[in-house]
Design a protein around this motif. Structure first.
Motif: not given
Ligand code: HEM
Length: 286
Positions: A130-152
């Motif tokens: 029900n809300r858009s993603p915000e930057l502060k969410d990233r700290a709680q989303m290590p798997y997503t962050d790891a996927v983005i690192h791996e894509i790069q």
């Protein structure tokens, strides 16, 4: 040398001559640096010496040594200071590279398929629907962050960075590199170093996760390069990649119409960059 596949040619020469060697491109000597040790030793330990910008024939007639990316000496230093101070105010972005990363991310859809569900689980848990993603969410989303690192890491968009040159006569690993000599730091060889990434040519977000599932930073993760010429837009680019990918996967599931095994994910070389292969993608509303 294969002029349409410089990187491949350089990698073959590395096998023969080691991490530091000189190649003549026409009559111009170019020092090629491979692997995390040599690249960091030059760009970080000898940052000032290796901070010059080398030429790219294709764009030099347009930029003529002007603009932050292609300037040198005093002009570059002034532009860099000015840009760092004002970038946030302007909120500008270098669309093309990010769009290409985004395309690459989508191209990896089949590989991502396995990761996609886990990313979506994380999105549902931390952000919800029900809300858009915000930057502060990233700290709680290590798997997503790891996927983005791996894509790069996997997409390897600027495998040879942008050409550098030495700003003064420089001694490096027993060689003397005369002032003005061009230097190509092969970021690709750092992003694919087997000491840092267990399966360097596979797409695997575990490269950036520790045993507890937390984000594991790697000093070999340098898609934005390193040292005094490090990408000026790194912060903005990383922010946008997180917001774009989470917004897309919050709202859609990505599917390919092709059989997974028939998709060739190998990035294609184009000039100093790589581009994703052409592909078709379905966006299915969640
Ligand atoms: C995924 C996105 C991006 C990637 C992978 C990327 C990567 C790079 C790389 C490898 C370099 C060369 C660094 C070197 O010479 O050692 C570079 C330079 C640069 N990038 Fe980016 N970049 C991205 C997005 C951006 C954005 C969004 C901006 C601006 C807001 C930007 C601005 C610059 C500038 C100004 C330079 C030249 C810096 C200098 O010569 O001092 N980049 N980038």
């Amino acid at each position: 040398m294969d002029r349409r596949g410089l990187l491949k040619s350089f990698l073959a020469l590395r096998d023969k001559y080691g991490d530091v060697f000189t190649v003549y491109l026409g009559c111009r000597p170019v020092v090629v640096l491979c692997g995390p040790e040599a690249v960091k030793e030059a760009l970080v330990k000898k940052a000032e010496e290796f901070s010059g910008r080398g030429p790219i024939a294709m764009v030099d007639s347009v930029f003529q040594g002007q603009g932050i990316t292609f300037a040198n000496d005093h002009t570059w230093k002034t532009l860099r200071q000015f840009s760092l101070a004002t970038l946030w105010d302007f909120g500008m972005g270098k669309r093309s590279i990010e769009e290409r990363t985004q395309e690459e991310a989508q191209c990896l859809v089949e590989e991502l398929q396995k990761s996609q569900e886990k990313v979506q689980e994380e999105i549902d848990q931390v952000i919800g629907k029900n809300r858009s993603p915000e930057l502060k969410d990233r700290a709680q989303m290590p798997y997503t962050d790891a996927v983005i690192h791996e894509i790069q890491r996997f997409s390897d968009l600027l495998p040879m960075s942008i050409p550098h040159c030495v700003t003064q006569d420089t001694s490096f690993r027993g060689y003397l590199i005369p002032k003005g000599t061009e230097v190509y730091p092969l970021l690709s060889t750092v992003l694919h170093d087997p000491k840092y990434f267990e399966k360097p040519y596979d797409f695997d977000p575990n490269h950036f996760l520790d045993a507890q599932g937390s984000l594991k930073k790697s000093e070999a993760f340098i898609p934005f390069s390193s040292g005094k010429r490090v990408c000026l837009g790194e912060g903005i680019a990383r922010m946008e990649l997180f917001l774009f990918l989470t917004t897309i996967l919050q709202n859609f599931s990505l599917r390919s119409s092709m059989v997974p095994a028939s998709i060739d994910l190998t990035p294609r070389e184009s000039g100093v960059g790589t581009v994703p292969p052409i592909y078709q993608l379905q966006f299915l509303p969640r």
